[in-house]
Motif scaffolding. Structure first.
Motif, PDB file in Angstrom:
ATOM      1  N   GLY A 404       0.825  -1.213   0.000  1.00 53.49           N
ATOM      2  CA  GLY A 404       0.000   0.000   0.000  1.00 53.49           C
ATOM      3  C   GLY A 404       0.851   1.252   0.000  1.00 53.49           C
ATOM      4  N   GLY A 405       1.926   1.261   0.799  1.00 56.60           N
ATOM      5  CA  GLY A 405       2.826   2.409   0.831  1.00 56.60           C
ATOM      6  C   GLY A 405       3.511   2.640  -0.507  1.00 56.60           C
ATOM      7  N   ARG A 486      -7.745   0.468   3.786  1.00 62.62           N
ATOM      8  CA  ARG A 486      -8.553  -0.736   3.566  1.00 62.62           C
ATOM      9  C   ARG A 486      -8.713  -1.020   2.074  1.00 62.62           C
ATOM     10  NH1 ARG A 486     -12.802   0.674   8.449  1.00 62.62           N
ATOM     11  NH2 ARG A 486     -11.725  -0.551  10.072  1.00 62.62           N
ATOM     12  N   GLY A 487      -8.718   0.020   1.273  1.00 59.29           N
ATOM     13  CA  GLY A 487      -8.793  -0.164  -0.172  1.00 59.29           C
ATOM     14  C   GLY A 487      -7.584  -0.925  -0.695  1.00 59.29           C
ATOM     15  N   TYR A 488      -6.396  -0.593  -0.192  1.00 59.88           N
ATOM     16  CA  TYR A 488      -5.195  -1.341  -0.588  1.00 59.88           C
ATOM     17  C   TYR A 488      -5.281  -2.790  -0.110  1.00 59.88           C
ATOM     18  CZ  TYR A 488      -2.992   3.118  -1.849  1.00 59.88           C
ATOM     19  OH  TYR A 488      -2.689   4.328  -2.439  1.00 59.88           O
ATOM     20  N   PHE A 489      -5.723  -2.975   1.127  1.00 59.49           N
ATOM     21  CA  PHE A 489      -5.857  -4.336   1.657  1.00 59.49           C
ATOM     22  C   PHE A 489      -6.856  -5.142   0.825  1.00 59.49           C
ATOM     23  CE2 PHE A 489      -4.645  -3.116   6.320  1.00 59.49           C
ATOM     24  CZ  PHE A 489      -3.341  -2.905   5.903  1.00 59.49           C
ATOM     25  N   ASN A 490      -7.964  -4.496   0.469  1.00 56.69           N
ATOM     26  CA  ASN A 490      -8.998  -5.183  -0.310  1.00 56.69           C
ATOM     27  C   ASN A 490      -8.466  -5.702  -1.635  1.00 56.69           C
ATOM     28  OD1 ASN A 490     -11.829  -3.042   0.654  1.00 56.69           O
ATOM     29  ND2 ASN A 490     -10.790  -4.682   1.747  1.00 56.69           N
ATOM     30  N   GLN A 491      -7.543  -4.966  -2.236  1.00 55.47           N
ATOM     31  CA  GLN A 491      -7.016  -5.394  -3.532  1.00 55.47           C
ATOM     32  C   GLN A 491      -6.314  -6.750  -3.440  1.00 55.47           C
ATOM     33  OE1 GLN A 491      -5.072  -2.507  -6.146  1.00 55.47           O
ATOM     34  NE2 GLN A 491      -5.735  -0.860  -4.763  1.00 55.47           N
ATOM     35  N   PHE A 492      -5.834  -7.077  -2.255  1.00 57.63           N
ATOM     36  CA  PHE A 492      -5.187  -8.377  -2.046  1.00 57.63           C
ATOM     37  C   PHE A 492      -6.158  -9.427  -1.507  1.00 57.63           C
ATOM     38  CE2 PHE A 492      -1.802  -5.302  -2.031  1.00 57.63           C
ATOM     39  CZ  PHE A 492      -0.771  -5.945  -2.713  1.00 57.63           C
ATOM     40  N   GLY A 493      -7.402  -8.997  -1.234  1.00 56.35           N
ATOM     41  CA  GLY A 493      -8.412  -9.935  -0.755  1.00 56.35           C
ATOM     42  C   GLY A 493      -8.694  -9.840   0.729  1.00 56.35           C
ATOM     43  N   LEU A 494      -7.948  -9.020   1.448  1.00 56.03           N
ATOM     44  CA  LEU A 494      -8.179  -8.880   2.885  1.00 56.03           C
ATOM     45  C   LEU A 494      -9.450  -8.067   3.122  1.00 56.03           C
ATOM     46  CD1 LEU A 494      -4.520  -8.119   4.031  1.00 56.03           C
ATOM     47  CD2 LEU A 494      -5.768 -10.279   4.272  1.00 56.03           C
ATOM     48  N   GLU A 505     -19.290 -18.479   3.359  1.00 53.20           N
ATOM     49  CA  GLU A 505     -18.034 -17.748   3.545  1.00 53.20           C
ATOM     50  C   GLU A 505     -18.304 -16.405   4.234  1.00 53.20           C
ATOM     51  OE1 GLU A 505     -14.213 -15.949   1.039  1.00 53.20           O
ATOM     52  OE2 GLU A 505     -15.987 -16.637  -0.048  1.00 53.20           O
ATOM     53  N   ALA A 506     -17.458 -16.070   5.213  1.00 54.18           N
ATOM     54  CA  ALA A 506     -17.563 -14.779   5.902  1.00 54.18           C
ATOM     55  C   ALA A 506     -16.734 -13.737   5.165  1.00 54.18           C
ATOM     56  CB  ALA A 506     -17.092 -14.916   7.344  1.00 54.18           C
ATOM     57  N   SER A 507     -17.051 -12.466   5.388  1.00 52.63           N
ATOM     58  CA  SER A 507     -16.346 -11.402   4.668  1.00 52.63           C
ATOM     59  C   SER A 507     -15.292 -10.700   5.513  1.00 52.63           C
ATOM     60  CB  SER A 507     -17.354 -10.360   4.159  1.00 52.63           C
ATOM     61  OG  SER A 507     -18.084  -9.814   5.232  1.00 52.63           O
ATOM     62  N   GLN A 553      -1.990 -11.033  -9.237  1.00 53.98           N
ATOM     63  CA  GLN A 553      -3.300 -11.522  -9.674  1.00 53.98           C
ATOM     64  C   GLN A 553      -4.043 -12.136  -8.488  1.00 53.98           C
ATOM     65  OE1 GLN A 553      -2.308 -14.148 -13.034  1.00 53.98           O
ATOM     66  NE2 GLN A 553      -2.972 -12.517 -14.425  1.00 53.98           N
ATOM     67  N   ARG A 554      -5.199 -11.550  -8.184  1.00 51.13           N
ATOM     68  CA  ARG A 554      -6.010 -12.090  -7.074  1.00 51.13           C
ATOM     69  C   ARG A 554      -6.861 -13.223  -7.634  1.00 51.13           C
ATOM     70  NH1 ARG A 554     -10.979 -10.759  -4.236  1.00 51.13           N
ATOM     71  NH2 ARG A 554     -11.424  -9.087  -5.735  1.00 51.13           N
ATOM     72  N   MET A 555      -6.473 -14.453  -7.300  1.00 50.11           N
ATOM     73  CA  MET A 555      -7.117 -15.642  -7.847  1.00 50.11           C
ATOM     74  C   MET A 555      -8.303 -16.074  -6.971  1.00 50.11           C
ATOM     75  SD  MET A 555      -5.185 -15.930 -10.417  1.00 50.11           S
ATOM     76  CE  MET A 555      -6.032 -17.341 -11.103  1.00 50.11           C
ATOM     77  N   GLN A 556      -9.329 -16.557  -7.632  1.00 53.02           N
ATOM     78  CA  GLN A 556     -10.492 -17.084  -6.905  1.00 53.02           C
ATOM     79  C   GLN A 556     -10.194 -18.508  -6.443  1.00 53.02           C
ATOM     80  OE1 GLN A 556     -14.182 -16.843  -9.027  1.00 53.02           O
ATOM     81  NE2 GLN A 556     -15.273 -18.164  -7.612  1.00 53.02           N
ATOM     82  N   PRO A 557     -10.251 -18.770  -5.139  1.00 52.91           N
ATOM     83  CA  PRO A 557      -9.993 -20.136  -4.660  1.00 52.91           C
ATOM     84  C   PRO A 557     -11.120 -21.085  -5.094  1.00 52.91           C
ATOM     85  CG  PRO A 557      -9.857 -18.518  -2.879  1.00 52.91           C
ATOM     86  CD  PRO A 557     -10.505 -17.843  -4.038  1.00 52.91           C
ATOM     87  N   TYR A 558     -10.775 -22.330  -5.354  1.00 49.26           N
ATOM     88  CA  TYR A 558     -11.805 -23.309  -5.713  1.00 49.26           C
ATOM     89  C   TYR A 558     -11.383 -24.702  -5.275  1.00 49.26           C
ATOM     90  CZ  TYR A 558      -8.808 -24.282  -9.820  1.00 49.26           C
ATOM     91  OH  TYR A 558      -7.756 -24.611 -10.651  1.00 49.26           O
TER      92      TYR A 558
END
Length: 701
Positions: A404-405, A486-494, A505-507, A553-558
């Motif tokens: 993020g920094g 939080r926007g930076y964290f969200n980009q990684f899926g957090l 699934e919880a958010s 690349q934020r991959m969707q787990p499956y």
């Protein structure tokens, strides 16, 4: 000679039969003649048609269930299969009366034994009154008011029957053992829909029972000997919480989805997936029901039956998980958690969790969890905690803070050294790192990750928020700083749902952005920067570290790699659907940014600084990148009392990817609410997870 005079016409006596009566007789004669003519016409001209109508049949379509699809691991090993077993079935004919089923149920008690555990008093009375003599006797005892309405009309049969039941209950003493057997069978038979098939007995059916019932089938209309299936789990309880459960025939369709399932052609007593993979892929696993055309005669008896469609067994799910590795991860988690338990470290712990994922595709390689009952001390499988439990993870998320920094421009890959001076806010204890104040004068990003500097992360947040800071005074920051970080964290899926193919699934949980006085929660923002504020799921941590490992690349787990058709003989067919790895989003940042974070995680394992947090793992080859985490957390002394005192605990976490030069696995681990982190259980488990994966997949370089 006397002359007799004839009476005039008017004086003659009138007829004793009135004209109207003669006319009425004439009309009757005409109508009778017309009736004779009509009967003759119907007999001669339409007789054949009416005879055909009498002999006509009604054709109906009857469906039948098929075996459920299997669930297999990545190597084709069966995780969930079907076990065939003999069964006694009953197909209900059209308009079968209760007295017929009563007689048949009594006869069946001579040949088989069924469970009576779930037989209620009402069930027993229903059976008792299905005997016509008993029903007639008790109906005769009913007062007139229970049979006739106030206007003199007869009450509906259902109302009269309910009154009869109430009357019987007053003196009913129950059935004997043999009658209870018949009542249990009668309950099953009477509960079936017309032309539907139910199981009278489908568990523990003996050879003798099959032989005796088979011998008397001709005197038992609708009864037959068939087969049923039940879910079989060759690996015991492994992954059961991920796989989910299937309802029994008695349970049938779940109430929360019954209307939707009925609209899809299900019957109320169909067995369906009720949780997780079994529920998520119900439409695939269920298969297509068989269809038979049944001819029903005028007397509502089945005359013949022909198969229109044999049905299609449910398709199989091929998972991404290798059961061999899954078993190793489960065993390692249990072993390490038991070590913590043996030292008394888990006094307030609810369990421990671990997940492994392919960082390039999102395929889940293993998912394990242990729930700990704090009162009984019992441990149970809770792999689903990986997706539906949230924890404050601590320093494990610092890679996202550094990214993020960099993305915000307050540091660069070549200019990222910041002072390592603690933060002093009014009314708040000093905010610093674990190591003593003054240990470092300044740190660059890579070193800050190696020694897990909280101070470095707080300074990054202050730069991003344009903080106005004077020690021991109130600090102010830009009003959008929470949203930005939080926007930076969200980009990684957090803090975001990952989209894994499992329900429930919880958010995550976000802490408040203002304090009790409505002012900006500056101290909490600083806590957020080093992972000690917002709560995330472990699957989010796995997605986050995978995004760093694969370069953005934020991959969707499956979990389901493919859906494979299967023949009715059990043979595997073609692959119907193959999961294509899905990129949910791509982080718009140069490779050099990711290299800074990766090198920092490399140093966590291989660095030389004495404050490095995972140097004990440097002997593992090929090497890998790691970020450990320790968060301050709290637990109730009494887990069942929300008012009991809160105790300060420690949550230990870890994320990592391996091998470092060509990541093939990303891991995330959490041990929440420990008494202490001195056992370094996160690194102990990471060692086993990585080395087991290397050995299983022959990775040597």
């Amino acid at each position: 000679m006397k002359i007799i005079k004839r009476k005039s016409k008017q004086n003659r006596e009138k007829s004793h039969i009135p004209f109207r009566l003669n006319f009425l007789l004439f009309v009757v004669f005409v109508l009778f003649a017309a009736l004779i003519m009509q009967l003759g016409r119907l007999q001669v001209m339409e007789g054949a048609n009416f005879q055909a109508m009498v002999n006509s049949t009604d054709k109906k379509i009857v469906t039948g269930n098929v075996p459920r699809g299997m669930i297999l691991d990545a190597k084709g090993r069966v995780l969930v299969g079907n076990s065939a077993k003999p069964a006694i079935t009953y197909t209900k004919n059209m308009n079968v009366l209760a007295d017929k089923m009563y007689t048949e149920a009594n006869q069946l008690t001579k040949y088989l034994t069924v469970s009576t555990d779930k037989l209620t008093e009402r069930d027993q009375i229903d059976y008792y009154l299905s005997n016509p003599r008993q029903l007639k006797k008790w109906n005769a005892k009913l007062p007139k008011s229970a049979k006739v309405a106030s206007d003199g009309s007869e009450l509906p049969e259902k109302e009269i029957y309910q009154s009869t039941i109430k009357l019987v209950k007053k003196s009913f003493k129950g059935l004997n053992d043999q009658q209870k057997q018949a009542a249990a069978i009668f309950k099953i038979m009477s509960g079936a829909y017309q032309l539907s098939t139910v199981y009278i007995k489908n568990s523990d059916v003996t050879d003798q029972e099959i032989a005796q019932v088979s011998e008397h089938l001709t005197s038992l209309p609708g009864v037959n000997v068939g087969t049923d299936w039940e879910r079989a789990y060759p690996n015991g309880n492994s992954m059961r919480s991920i796989i989910g459960h299937v309802s029994t025939e008695e349970q049938g369709l779940p109430e929360d989805g019954i209307n939707s399932l009925l609209a899809q052609g299900y019957s109320r007593n169909d067995r369906v997936g009720t949780s997780y993979l079994e529920k998520q892929y119900e439409g695939v696993l269920h298969g297509s029901k068989s269809q038979s055309q049944v001819e029903v005669g005028a007397n509502n008896q089945i005359l013949s039956s022909s198969v229109l469609f044999k049905g299609q067994k449910g398709s199989n799910l091929n998972l991404t998980i290798d059961q061999a590795y899954q078993t190793q991860v489960e065993a390692a988690l249990k072993k390490v958690y038991n070590q913590a338990k043996s030292t008394g470290t888990t006094q307030y712990s609810d369990g421990a969790y671990a997940v492994a994922m392919n960082p390039k595709t999102g395929a889940i390689l293993a998912m394990a969890g242990e729930s700990n009952d704090r009162q009984s001390g019992e441990i149970a499988d809770d792999a689903l905690g990986v997706i539906n439990h949230t924890f404050v993870m601590g320093s494990a998320i610092k890679g996202a803070t550094v990214m993020g920094g960099l993305m915000d421009g307050v540091i660069t890959p070549t200019n990222n050294t910041l002072p390592d001076t603690p933060i002093y806010l009014t009314g708040t204890p000093v905010k610093k790192s674990v190591y003593p104040v003054g240990t470092f004068g300044a740190l660059d990003a890579e070193s800050a990750l190696e020694v897990s500097s909280n101070i470095y992360m707080m300074h990054l947040a202050m730069l991003e928020g344009h903080a106005k800071y004077v020690p021991n005074q109130t600090m102010t920051m830009a009003p959008d700083i929470f949203t930005k970080m939080r926007g930076y964290f969200n980009q990684f899926g957090l803090g975001q749902k990952t989209g894994i193919d499992l329900p429930g699934e919880a958010s995550g949980i976000e802490g408040p952005t203002v304090n009790e006085y409505g002012e900006q929660a500056v101290g909490s923002l600083l806590d957020l920067s080093y992972g000690n504020y917002d709560a995330y799921t472990l699957i989010q941590l796995a997605q986050y570290i995978s995004t760093i490992a694969n370069g953005g690349q934020r991959m969707q787990p499956y979990l389901v790699d493919s859906i494979q058709q299967t023949g009715n003989d059990g043979s595997f067919g073609q692959i119907g659907t193959k999961t294509t790895p899905t990129v949910l989003s791509t982080i718009n940042a140069p490779e050099s940014y990711f290299n800074v974070v990766k090198k920092g995680m490399y140093n966590v394992v291989n660095g030389t600084n004495a404050w490095g947090t995972a140097h004990t793992l440097k002997d593992i080859k090929p090497t890998f990148g790691v970020k450990t985490g320790t968060a301050q957390s709290f637990a109730r002394q009494d887990p069942n009392d929300s008012t009991s005192k809160q105790v300060e605990t420690v949550t230990s976490s870890l994320v990592g990817f391996a091998p470092y030069d060509n990541p093939q696995i990303a891991i995330a681990i959490v041990f929440p609410n420990l008494n202490t982190d001195e056992g370094h259980y996160n690194t102990l488990l990471a060692r086993e997870m990585i080395t087991d994966y290397y050995k299983l997949n022959n990775i040597t370089k």
